[in-house]
Design a protein around this motif. Structure first.
Motif, PDB file in Angstrom:
ATOM      1  N   VAL A  85       0.843  -1.208   0.000  1.00  0.00           N
ATOM      2  CA  VAL A  85       0.000   0.000   0.000  1.00  0.00           C
ATOM      3  C   VAL A  85       0.869   1.245   0.000  1.00  0.00           C
ATOM      4  O   VAL A  85       0.572   2.231  -0.697  1.00  0.00           O
ATOM      5  CB  VAL A  85      -0.963  -0.029   1.220  1.00  0.00           C
ATOM      6  CG1 VAL A  85      -1.632   1.316   1.421  1.00  0.00           C
ATOM      7  CG2 VAL A  85      -1.990  -1.121   1.041  1.00  0.00           C
ATOM      8  N   THR A  86       1.965   1.222   0.748  1.00  0.00           N
ATOM      9  CA  THR A  86       2.874   2.367   0.801  1.00  0.00           C
ATOM     10  C   THR A  86       3.473   2.658  -0.574  1.00  0.00           C
ATOM     11  O   THR A  86       3.550   3.819  -0.998  1.00  0.00           O
ATOM     12  CB  THR A  86       4.005   2.099   1.819  1.00  0.00           C
ATOM     13  OG1 THR A  86       3.421   1.850   3.087  1.00  0.00           O
ATOM     14  CG2 THR A  86       4.955   3.271   1.910  1.00  0.00           C
ATOM     15  N   LEU A  87       3.886   1.607  -1.260  1.00  0.00           N
ATOM     16  CA  LEU A  87       4.460   1.813  -2.594  1.00  0.00           C
ATOM     17  C   LEU A  87       3.433   2.374  -3.576  1.00  0.00           C
ATOM     18  O   LEU A  87       3.750   3.245  -4.400  1.00  0.00           O
ATOM     19  CB  LEU A  87       5.044   0.505  -3.123  1.00  0.00           C
ATOM     20  CG  LEU A  87       6.320   0.028  -2.418  1.00  0.00           C
ATOM     21  CD1 LEU A  87       6.711  -1.359  -2.918  1.00  0.00           C
ATOM     22  CD2 LEU A  87       7.445   1.009  -2.641  1.00  0.00           C
ATOM     23  N   ILE A  88       2.202   1.885  -3.475  1.00  0.00           N
ATOM     24  CA  ILE A  88       1.148   2.403  -4.358  1.00  0.00           C
ATOM     25  C   ILE A  88       0.884   3.879  -4.053  1.00  0.00           C
ATOM     26  O   ILE A  88       0.760   4.702  -4.967  1.00  0.00           O
ATOM     27  CB  ILE A  88      -0.137   1.554  -4.215  1.00  0.00           C
ATOM     28  CG1 ILE A  88       0.097   0.165  -4.813  1.00  0.00           C
ATOM     29  CG2 ILE A  88      -1.315   2.241  -4.896  1.00  0.00           C
ATOM     30  CD1 ILE A  88      -1.011  -0.820  -4.513  1.00  0.00           C
ATOM     31  N   GLN A  89       0.805   4.220  -2.760  1.00  0.00           N
ATOM     32  CA  GLN A  89       0.578   5.619  -2.381  1.00  0.00           C
ATOM     33  C   GLN A  89       1.719   6.514  -2.856  1.00  0.00           C
ATOM     34  O   GLN A  89       1.482   7.623  -3.334  1.00  0.00           O
ATOM     35  CB  GLN A  89       0.424   5.746  -0.863  1.00  0.00           C
ATOM     36  CG  GLN A  89      -0.908   5.318  -0.351  1.00  0.00           C
ATOM     37  CD  GLN A  89      -1.016   5.492   1.148  1.00  0.00           C
ATOM     38  OE1 GLN A  89      -0.017   5.463   1.858  1.00  0.00           O
ATOM     39  NE2 GLN A  89      -2.235   5.667   1.615  1.00  0.00           N
ATOM     40  N   ALA A  90       2.945   6.046  -2.722  1.00  0.00           N
ATOM     41  CA  ALA A  90       4.082   6.847  -3.169  1.00  0.00           C
ATOM     42  C   ALA A  90       4.025   7.063  -4.677  1.00  0.00           C
ATOM     43  O   ALA A  90       4.290   8.171  -5.170  1.00  0.00           O
ATOM     44  CB  ALA A  90       5.390   6.156  -2.778  1.00  0.00           C
ATOM     45  N   MET A  91       3.648   6.030  -5.423  1.00  0.00           N
ATOM     46  CA  MET A  91       3.553   6.168  -6.879  1.00  0.00           C
ATOM     47  C   MET A  91       2.445   7.144  -7.261  1.00  0.00           C
ATOM     48  O   MET A  91       2.624   7.990  -8.162  1.00  0.00           O
ATOM     49  CB  MET A  91       3.278   4.784  -7.491  1.00  0.00           C
ATOM     50  CG  MET A  91       3.520   4.707  -8.948  1.00  0.00           C
ATOM     51  SD  MET A  91       5.276   4.923  -9.248  1.00  0.00           S
ATOM     52  CE  MET A  91       5.210   5.634 -10.845  1.00  0.00           C
ATOM     53  N   VAL A  92       1.301   7.068  -6.573  1.00  0.00           N
ATOM     54  CA  VAL A  92       0.203   7.998  -6.846  1.00  0.00           C
ATOM     55  C   VAL A  92       0.628   9.416  -6.502  1.00  0.00           C
ATOM     56  O   VAL A  92       0.317  10.370  -7.235  1.00  0.00           O
ATOM     57  CB  VAL A  92      -1.070   7.574  -6.071  1.00  0.00           C
ATOM     58  CG1 VAL A  92      -2.129   8.655  -6.119  1.00  0.00           C
ATOM     59  CG2 VAL A  92      -1.611   6.274  -6.631  1.00  0.00           C
ATOM     60  N   ALA A  93       1.370   9.571  -5.397  1.00  0.00           N
ATOM     61  CA  ALA A  93       1.850  10.907  -5.007  1.00  0.00           C
ATOM     62  C   ALA A  93       2.779  11.490  -6.070  1.00  0.00           C
ATOM     63  O   ALA A  93       2.671  12.666  -6.431  1.00  0.00           O
ATOM     64  CB  ALA A  93       2.558  10.838  -3.664  1.00  0.00           C
ATOM     65  N   VAL A  94       3.666  10.654  -6.606  1.00  0.00           N
ATOM     66  CA  VAL A  94       4.590  11.122  -7.651  1.00  0.00           C
ATOM     67  C   VAL A  94       3.802  11.522  -8.899  1.00  0.00           C
ATOM     68  O   VAL A  94       4.046  12.588  -9.498  1.00  0.00           O
ATOM     69  CB  VAL A  94       5.639  10.031  -7.977  1.00  0.00           C
ATOM     70  CG1 VAL A  94       6.395  10.343  -9.250  1.00  0.00           C
ATOM     71  CG2 VAL A  94       6.596   9.872  -6.816  1.00  0.00           C
ATOM     72  N   LEU A  95       2.857  10.671  -9.311  1.00  0.00           N
ATOM     73  CA  LEU A  95       2.083  10.974 -10.516  1.00  0.00           C
ATOM     74  C   LEU A  95       1.222  12.225 -10.329  1.00  0.00           C
ATOM     75  O   LEU A  95       1.084  13.042 -11.257  1.00  0.00           O
ATOM     76  CB  LEU A  95       1.216   9.773 -10.900  1.00  0.00           C
ATOM     77  CG  LEU A  95       1.996   8.534 -11.381  1.00  0.00           C
ATOM     78  CD1 LEU A  95       1.055   7.369 -11.607  1.00  0.00           C
ATOM     79  CD2 LEU A  95       2.791   8.851 -12.630  1.00  0.00           C
ATOM     80  N   CYS A  96       0.625  12.402  -9.140  1.00  0.00           N
ATOM     81  CA  CYS A  96      -0.183  13.603  -8.870  1.00  0.00           C
ATOM     82  C   CYS A  96       0.689  14.849  -8.879  1.00  0.00           C
ATOM     83  O   CYS A  96       0.270  15.918  -9.343  1.00  0.00           O
ATOM     84  CB  CYS A  96      -0.908  13.484  -7.533  1.00  0.00           C
ATOM     85  SG  CYS A  96      -2.284  12.326  -7.585  1.00  0.00           S
ATOM     86  N   THR A  97       1.905  14.726  -8.357  1.00  0.00           N
ATOM     87  CA  THR A  97       2.823  15.865  -8.360  1.00  0.00           C
ATOM     88  C   THR A  97       3.199  16.239  -9.788  1.00  0.00           C
ATOM     89  O   THR A  97       3.223  17.421 -10.152  1.00  0.00           O
ATOM     90  CB  THR A  97       4.088  15.528  -7.551  1.00  0.00           C
ATOM     91  OG1 THR A  97       3.703  15.140  -6.236  1.00  0.00           O
ATOM     92  CG2 THR A  97       5.027  16.708  -7.474  1.00  0.00           C
ATOM     93  N   LEU A  98       3.481  15.238 -10.616  1.00  0.00           N
ATOM     94  CA  LEU A  98       3.842  15.508 -12.010  1.00  0.00           C
ATOM     95  C   LEU A  98       2.673  16.115 -12.785  1.00  0.00           C
ATOM     96  O   LEU A  98       2.869  16.948 -13.673  1.00  0.00           O
ATOM     97  CB  LEU A  98       4.309  14.225 -12.699  1.00  0.00           C
ATOM     98  CG  LEU A  98       5.659  13.664 -12.232  1.00  0.00           C
ATOM     99  CD1 LEU A  98       5.949  12.329 -12.912  1.00  0.00           C
ATOM    100  CD2 LEU A  98       6.776  14.654 -12.512  1.00  0.00           C
ATOM    101  N   ALA A  99       1.466  15.706 -12.411  1.00  0.00           N
ATOM    102  CA  ALA A  99       0.283  16.220 -13.110  1.00  0.00           C
ATOM    103  C   ALA A  99      -0.157  17.571 -12.561  1.00  0.00           C
ATOM    104  O   ALA A  99      -1.004  18.244 -13.161  1.00  0.00           O
ATOM    105  CB  ALA A  99      -0.862  15.217 -12.995  1.00  0.00           C
ATOM    106  N   GLY A 100       0.402  17.974 -11.427  1.00  0.00           N
ATOM    107  CA  GLY A 100       0.027  19.253 -10.837  1.00  0.00           C
ATOM    108  C   GLY A 100      -1.345  19.212 -10.189  1.00  0.00           C
ATOM    109  O   GLY A 100      -2.037  20.226 -10.105  1.00  0.00           O
TER     110      GLY A 100
END
Length: 182
Positions: A85-100
């Motif tokens: 779950v932590t890895l999935i959350q980190a990946m979503v956080a990175v993608l949300c950051t890139l998408a602004g």
């Protein structure tokens, strides 16, 4: 592989997909129902029996390592789920950051919290394993000096018991310190 397929395999040594399909269709219809693979009633030869024993469906292999104790395995599964779950959350956080996206900040915060929880999960596995080992004992091979000491203690106990039995036998006979028979 059904019974009819086994008969085909025993007769031909190789089973083609068509022969296997025919054998399955014939076995589904039942004996003597129309065309299909003819299943002969014959006594299996010694060679056929050997071949049947040689061709096992699977081969059991001994486990390479012992199975983890239940509490440790439960803690390990819990830790793996938390880490996933932590890895999935980190990946979503990175993608949300890139998408602004506005969701980036809450996801980063939840990723930090999940990282702390994942660390706790891994430590929980380690602590549970240590506690289980202490409570249930660890199989250890004693050193040669410990074996020698135990052997020496056993020999001394045996000699003491033998001397005690001898003294009890003398007392029972009624001889007051007399070691030989009259």
């Amino acid at each position: 592989m059904g019974t009819a397929e086994r008969h085909v395999a025993l007769e031909n040594d190789t089973v083609t997909p068509q022969a296997a399909a025919q054998a399955v269709r014939a076995s589904e219809r039942g004996p003597g129902a129309g065309e299909g693979v003819a299943v002969k009633e014959r006594k299996p030869a010694a060679r056929d029996e050997e071949r049947m024993h040689e061709r096992a469906l699977w081969i059991e292999e001994p486990a390479r390592r012992r199975r983890l104790p239940d509490p440790v395995r439960t803690a390990a599964v819990r830790a793996v789920l938390i880490i996933a779950v932590t890895l999935i959350q980190a990946m979503v956080a990175v993608l949300c950051t890139l998408a602004g996206s506005w969701l980036a900040f809450p996801m980063v915060l939840s990723s930090v919290a999940s990282t702390i929880a994942a660390t706790w999960g891994v430590l929980d596995v380690w602590v549970t394993r240590q506690v289980w080992s202490q409570r249930n004992g660890v199989v250890s091979a004693p050193s040669s000096t410990a074996r020698a000491l135990r052997r020496e203690r056993r020999r001394a106990r045996r000699e003491a018991r033998a001397a005690e039995r001898t003294q009890a036998r003398i007392r029972r006979r009624g001889g007051a310190g007399q070691l030989s028979h009259p």
